[in-house]
Design a protein around this motif. Structure first.
Motif, PDB file in Angstrom:
ATOM      1  N   ALA A 229      41.421  44.646  31.756  1.00  0.00           N
ATOM      2  CA  ALA A 229      41.923  43.985  30.542  1.00  0.00           C
ATOM      3  C   ALA A 229      40.812  43.276  29.771  1.00  0.00           C
ATOM      4  O   ALA A 229      40.894  43.102  28.558  1.00  0.00           O
ATOM      5  CB  ALA A 229      43.031  43.001  30.908  1.00  0.00           C
ATOM      6  N   MET A 230      39.788  42.839  30.467  1.00  0.00           N
ATOM      7  CA  MET A 230      38.702  42.142  29.792  1.00  0.00           C
ATOM      8  C   MET A 230      37.925  43.099  28.903  1.00  0.00           C
ATOM      9  O   MET A 230      37.559  42.763  27.770  1.00  0.00           O
ATOM     10  CB  MET A 230      37.759  41.515  30.820  1.00  0.00           C
TER      11      MET A 230
ATOM     12  N   LEU B 246      37.572  43.014  24.863  1.00  0.00           N
ATOM     13  CA  LEU B 246      36.276  42.956  24.202  1.00  0.00           C
ATOM     14  C   LEU B 246      36.204  43.995  23.077  1.00  0.00           C
ATOM     15  O   LEU B 246      35.750  43.714  21.970  1.00  0.00           O
ATOM     16  CB  LEU B 246      35.174  43.243  25.225  1.00  0.00           C
TER      17      LEU B 246
ATOM     18  N   LEU C  47      50.442  34.188  29.775  1.00  0.00           N
ATOM     19  CA  LEU C  47      50.315  32.805  29.372  1.00  0.00           C
ATOM     20  C   LEU C  47      49.147  32.137  30.095  1.00  0.00           C
ATOM     21  O   LEU C  47      49.119  32.088  31.322  1.00  0.00           O
ATOM     22  CB  LEU C  47      51.635  32.085  29.699  1.00  0.00           C
ATOM     23  N   LEU C  48      48.200  31.655  29.325  1.00  0.00           N
ATOM     24  CA  LEU C  48      47.069  30.925  29.895  1.00  0.00           C
ATOM     25  C   LEU C  48      47.322  29.450  29.632  1.00  0.00           C
ATOM     26  O   LEU C  48      47.453  29.024  28.483  1.00  0.00           O
ATOM     27  CB  LEU C  48      45.762  31.390  29.248  1.00  0.00           C
ATOM     28  N   MET C  49      47.405  28.687  30.706  1.00  0.00           N
ATOM     29  CA  MET C  49      47.897  27.323  30.575  1.00  0.00           C
ATOM     30  C   MET C  49      46.788  26.283  30.511  1.00  0.00           C
ATOM     31  O   MET C  49      45.832  26.326  31.274  1.00  0.00           O
ATOM     32  CB  MET C  49      48.777  27.032  31.780  1.00  0.00           C
ATOM     33  N   PHE C  50      46.946  25.348  29.610  1.00  0.00           N
ATOM     34  CA  PHE C  50      46.006  24.245  29.484  1.00  0.00           C
ATOM     35  C   PHE C  50      46.791  22.954  29.384  1.00  0.00           C
ATOM     36  O   PHE C  50      47.660  22.813  28.528  1.00  0.00           O
ATOM     37  CB  PHE C  50      45.154  24.406  28.219  1.00  0.00           C
TER      38      PHE C  50
ATOM     39  N   SER D 175      37.580  30.239  23.781  1.00  0.00           N
ATOM     40  CA  SER D 175      36.604  31.111  24.429  1.00  0.00           C
ATOM     41  C   SER D 175      37.281  32.322  25.081  1.00  0.00           C
ATOM     42  O   SER D 175      36.664  33.363  25.234  1.00  0.00           O
ATOM     43  CB  SER D 175      35.787  30.335  25.465  1.00  0.00           C
ATOM     44  N   TYR D 176      38.543  32.153  25.427  1.00  0.00           N
ATOM     45  CA  TYR D 176      39.246  33.264  26.068  1.00  0.00           C
ATOM     46  C   TYR D 176      39.872  34.246  25.084  1.00  0.00           C
ATOM     47  O   TYR D 176      40.664  35.079  25.458  1.00  0.00           O
ATOM     48  CB  TYR D 176      40.283  32.743  27.079  1.00  0.00           C
ATOM     49  N   GLN D 177      39.540  34.147  23.835  1.00  0.00           N
ATOM     50  CA  GLN D 177      39.973  35.119  22.829  1.00  0.00           C
ATOM     51  C   GLN D 177      41.495  35.301  22.804  1.00  0.00           C
ATOM     52  O   GLN D 177      41.989  36.418  22.685  1.00  0.00           O
ATOM     53  CB  GLN D 177      39.325  36.476  23.087  1.00  0.00           C
TER      54      GLN D 177
ATOM     55  N   ASN E 272      31.934  33.970  24.141  1.00  0.00           N
ATOM     56  CA  ASN E 272      33.093  34.809  24.410  1.00  0.00           C
ATOM     57  C   ASN E 272      33.293  35.003  25.911  1.00  0.00           C
ATOM     58  O   ASN E 272      32.505  35.678  26.580  1.00  0.00           O
ATOM     59  CB  ASN E 272      32.887  36.153  23.710  1.00  0.00           C
ATOM     60  N   ALA E 273      34.353  34.395  26.428  1.00  0.00           N
ATOM     61  CA  ALA E 273      34.591  34.424  27.872  1.00  0.00           C
ATOM     62  C   ALA E 273      34.885  35.828  28.379  1.00  0.00           C
ATOM     63  O   ALA E 273      34.625  36.152  29.536  1.00  0.00           O
ATOM     64  CB  ALA E 273      35.744  33.496  28.234  1.00  0.00           C
ATOM     65  N   MET E 274      35.445  36.663  27.524  1.00  0.00           N
ATOM     66  CA  MET E 274      35.745  38.022  27.954  1.00  0.00           C
ATOM     67  C   MET E 274      34.464  38.814  28.181  1.00  0.00           C
ATOM     68  O   MET E 274      34.338  39.547  29.160  1.00  0.00           O
ATOM     69  CB  MET E 274      36.606  38.731  26.897  1.00  0.00           C
ATOM     70  N   ALA E 275      33.523  38.665  27.286  1.00  0.00           N
ATOM     71  CA  ALA E 275      32.246  39.364  27.429  1.00  0.00           C
ATOM     72  C   ALA E 275      31.514  38.841  28.666  1.00  0.00           C
ATOM     73  O   ALA E 275      30.944  39.602  29.441  1.00  0.00           O
ATOM     74  CB  ALA E 275      31.398  39.171  26.187  1.00  0.00           C
ATOM     75  N   ARG E 276      31.567  37.547  28.843  1.00  0.00           N
ATOM     76  CA  ARG E 276      30.932  36.966  30.023  1.00  0.00           C
ATOM     77  C   ARG E 276      31.530  37.547  31.296  1.00  0.00           C
ATOM     78  O   ARG E 276      30.833  37.926  32.235  1.00  0.00           O
ATOM     79  CB  ARG E 276      31.108  35.438  30.016  1.00  0.00           C
ATOM     80  N   THR E 277      32.867  37.628  31.308  1.00  0.00           N
ATOM     81  CA  THR E 277      33.559  38.165  32.476  1.00  0.00           C
ATOM     82  C   THR E 277      33.149  39.606  32.743  1.00  0.00           C
ATOM     83  O   THR E 277      32.888  40.000  33.876  1.00  0.00           O
ATOM     84  CB  THR E 277      35.079  38.126  32.236  1.00  0.00           C
ATOM     85  N   LEU E 278      33.096  40.375  31.690  1.00  0.00           N
ATOM     86  CA  LEU E 278      32.790  41.801  31.836  1.00  0.00           C
ATOM     87  C   LEU E 278      31.427  41.986  32.489  1.00  0.00           C
ATOM     88  O   LEU E 278      31.246  42.805  33.387  1.00  0.00           O
ATOM     89  CB  LEU E 278      32.796  42.451  30.451  1.00  0.00           C
TER      90      LEU E 278
ATOM     91  N   SER F 153      35.681  35.695  36.040  1.00  0.00           N
ATOM     92  CA  SER F 153      36.481  35.314  34.874  1.00  0.00           C
ATOM     93  C   SER F 153      36.772  33.818  34.797  1.00  0.00           C
ATOM     94  O   SER F 153      37.161  33.302  33.760  1.00  0.00           O
ATOM     95  CB  SER F 153      37.817  36.054  34.905  1.00  0.00           C
ATOM     96  N   ARG F 154      36.610  33.133  35.919  1.00  0.00           N
ATOM     97  CA  ARG F 154      37.016  31.715  36.012  1.00  0.00           C
ATOM     98  C   ARG F 154      38.510  31.552  35.770  1.00  0.00           C
ATOM     99  O   ARG F 154      38.963  30.511  35.281  1.00  0.00           O
ATOM    100  CB  ARG F 154      36.241  30.857  35.008  1.00  0.00           C
ATOM    101  N   ILE F 155      39.252  32.601  36.035  1.00  0.00           N
ATOM    102  CA  ILE F 155      40.705  32.527  35.896  1.00  0.00           C
ATOM    103  C   ILE F 155      41.347  32.722  37.265  1.00  0.00           C
ATOM    104  O   ILE F 155      40.946  33.596  38.024  1.00  0.00           O
ATOM    105  CB  ILE F 155      41.221  33.641  34.956  1.00  0.00           C
TER     106      ILE F 155
ATOM    107  N   GLN G 163      40.714  28.284  34.812  1.00  0.00           N
ATOM    108  CA  GLN G 163      41.962  28.324  34.044  1.00  0.00           C
ATOM    109  C   GLN G 163      43.064  28.952  34.876  1.00  0.00           C
ATOM    110  O   GLN G 163      42.795  29.675  35.827  1.00  0.00           O
ATOM    111  CB  GLN G 163      41.781  29.150  32.775  1.00  0.00           C
ATOM    112  N   LEU G 164      44.280  28.714  34.468  1.00  0.00           N
ATOM    113  CA  LEU G 164      45.422  29.242  35.203  1.00  0.00           C
ATOM    114  C   LEU G 164      46.171  30.247  34.334  1.00  0.00           C
ATOM    115  O   LEU G 164      46.625  29.913  33.240  1.00  0.00           O
ATOM    116  CB  LEU G 164      46.326  28.059  35.579  1.00  0.00           C
ATOM    117  N   LEU G 165      46.274  31.448  34.827  1.00  0.00           N
ATOM    118  CA  LEU G 165      47.041  32.474  34.137  1.00  0.00           C
ATOM    119  C   LEU G 165      48.341  32.631  34.909  1.00  0.00           C
ATOM    120  O   LEU G 165      48.339  32.937  36.096  1.00  0.00           O
ATOM    121  CB  LEU G 165      46.251  33.786  34.111  1.00  0.00           C
TER     122      LEU G 165
ATOM    123  N   TYR H  55      43.536  41.509  34.772  1.00  0.00           N
ATOM    124  CA  TYR H  55      42.796  40.427  34.108  1.00  0.00           C
ATOM    125  C   TYR H  55      41.589  39.939  34.911  1.00  0.00           C
ATOM    126  O   TYR H  55      41.004  38.913  34.591  1.00  0.00           O
ATOM    127  CB  TYR H  55      43.722  39.271  33.739  1.00  0.00           C
ATOM    128  N   GLN H  56      41.211  40.653  35.936  1.00  0.00           N
ATOM    129  CA  GLN H  56      39.995  40.340  36.697  1.00  0.00           C
ATOM    130  C   GLN H  56      39.964  38.896  37.182  1.00  0.00           C
ATOM    131  O   GLN H  56      38.917  38.253  37.157  1.00  0.00           O
ATOM    132  CB  GLN H  56      38.760  40.599  35.827  1.00  0.00           C
TER     133      GLN H  56
END
Lengths: 329, 329
Positions: free
Chosen positions: A48-49, A53, A90-93, A110-112, B47-53, B58-60, B89-91, B111-112
């Motif tokens: 998904a990432m 992108l 849902l990404l929770m903050f 940052s998470y687009q 961009n967190a997605m690019a970083r993750t890739l 992912s820090r998720i 973060q929490l998904l 979502y990695q």
DNA sequence: CTGAAAGCGCTAACAA
DNA sequence: TTGTTAGCGCTTTCAG
């Protein structure tokens, strides 16, 4: 395990594998079958990432809510349900009082995310502006949008409070205390003003008190305060259900009867309000409907700044009783 | 706005901009300053997605919880707080009864996520295995790990229930009904067995009943069932607080007194259990501590399959009262 | 300490 | 219908 691996296993190009998952209609049935088999065998799941992108769509909705209070937990449950039905996550903050909201917003962005649901009045106009400027869709939930920057979905606070106040008037109450959460919050202000105005119109006196940020505890404190001062009103209106439940427990804990000595009303319609121990008289927000509007708005291509006002329903519980007066005026 | 844009504005290479944000120590102070200024001016956010890739991190953390019940909402609040303190973060993923759990797992994995917290016994061993096989860290929360596949963080269910049962015995109760949630759930089974065994050892008779999946409603139903049958026990043990609160409201609604007619105990220590209307006697899970263990486990490089048992605390409320007997045995 | 270059896994033209 | 190709925005060697 990537689409490349699956591709070589199935004897097709990487693009064909990608298509089988993102637009299956463009792939010949036979090919599709072969790819699906090869993918299943290897437990391949598209990344998904990488999709985000490239396509600039994450299918993630960021949600910013205060970390305290029953009301939002109720909303989150419903939101997750509806988002996942729409193929979104849902990404929770969360944040509490002193937390760094700017940091939270940076993190969300940052998470687009494809959209943000803002459910706190603690977020400033500048902060909302930051999100809007980055071209991310924002919907304010349960609070008026900051300066018309974004659409919002709100219950009819004024109508609901008027209804509750009129009910108190009709049942013979003559002195009312309104217990607020955070006076600076637009929602609280609206509710308070509507209640006060309605009571005024009927010649019923009212006072306002406010205690702390955690709703249930605030209700308890307010009750303790009222009891200690000795001059009890014949009704208390809570700015929210959770405050009202605290007030009820506080009053009953001091040996008073709700509703015989003091009536209590709430606002929101959280599940706990219906619990047998309370059976609160309140105004219920149609949360499912409000969430549906929010999800719809977030999915729109272009966002206006309309305020969607959703009508709630009066709930007659058992926390208000008739007052009989020997002689009135 | 990308690192390229910032780079050309600051007169450095794209790599230097990236370094300024991901490893600031490798950049000369002066350069760093220039980059930071250019970035701030343009509201650049990496961009967190690019970083993750690229970095494969992912820090998720994905969280899979049932969509019903107060207990998990309480846990989620605490989890979000601790994760965000750790820069994660929490998904959120929820499901209810009939939902497609395999689909949910596929979604989580796509979502990695760096880790998954599994908080439902409705997830099968095969399903847990799928996550483990994909090399994603899994921690089972509030339930024993499926077949030792992953570590788990659980309260001491057996010890807690024993404690509660012993308390009922010590206060003179002679007939107990245990109200379960879902008998097939390992957690429920453990709690029920521990209660029954302890009561047995003391010669106290006990029965087991189970009603529905929504905890509060299940408690209400159970109470109605008991009342209609006429043969009331002198105590009811709920498999969870929420069930117990339903039982209390059900009994009181039928005109009975808790604790005078029937004592009631719970398990979990949710906030509502402490509300004045209930003041439930229960066994409190140290949720913050359990969440801390979970976050720690998830952050570890290599994951064993240890079961971390966290000791809870007995909470003496006001829902159990002493039974006096004219003659015993 | 900084820049050049490769590539993470995917989507989306474009060609064939 | 399928394959080729060129990136999405970043991290990370490797040189300099």
């Amino acid at each position: 395990m990537t689409s490349h691996d699956v591709a070589s296993a199935a004897g097709v190009s990487q693009a064909t594998v990608a298509r089988t998952f993102s637009s299956p209609d463009l792939v010949a049935p036979a090919t599709k079958l072969r790819v699906e088999e090869a993918a299943a065998l290897r437990a391949y799941i598209p990344n998904a990432m990488a999709r985000t992108l490239k396509s600039q769509r994450s299918r993630i909705i960021g949600v910013v809510v205060p970390s305290q209070g029953e009301y939002y937990q109720h909303v989150l449950t419903e939101l997750t349900r509806q988002l996942s039905a729409a193929g979104q996550q849902l990404l929770m903050f969360t944040f509490s009082g002193a937390d760094d909201i700017d940091g939270v917003i940076t993190s969300v962005l940052s998470y687009q995310v494809d959209g943000v649901m803002l459910a706190s009045s603690a977020i400033s106009i500048q902060q909302t502006q930051r999100i809007v400027s980055s071209e991310v869709h924002v919907v304010s939930f349960n609070q008026p949008a900051a300066a018309g920057l974004s659409p919002s979905v709100v219950p009819d606070n004024a109508a609901g409070m008027r209804k509750l106040a009129e009910y108190l008037v009709a049942t013979g109450h003559r002195s009312v205390v309104f217990v607020g959460g955070v006076a600076t919050a637009p929602t609280d202000k609206l509710r308070h003003q509507s209640a006060t105005r309605t009571l005024d119109e009927h010649g019923v006196s009212s006072r306002y008190i406010e205690v702390g940020a955690h709703p249930y505890a605030a209700g308890l404190d307010a009750a303790a305060h009222l009891v200690s001062k000795g001059r009890l009103p014949d009704a208390v209106m809570g700015a929210s259900d959770e405050i009202a439940l605290g007030v009820i427990d506080g009053l009953r804990g001091a040996g008073l009867s709700v509703p015989d000595d003091v009536s209590v009303t709430g606002f929101d319609g959280i599940p706990q309000a219906e619990w047998g121990a309370y059976d609160l008289t309140t105004y219920s927000q149609p949360v499912a409907e409000m969430v549906r509007h929010t999800v719809d708005l977030l999915a729109q291509d272009t966002l206006g700044s309309d305020e969607v006002v959703v009508r709630g329903t009066f709930r007659q519980g058992k926390t208000v009783s008739k007052r009989e007066r020997i002689a009135d005026a």
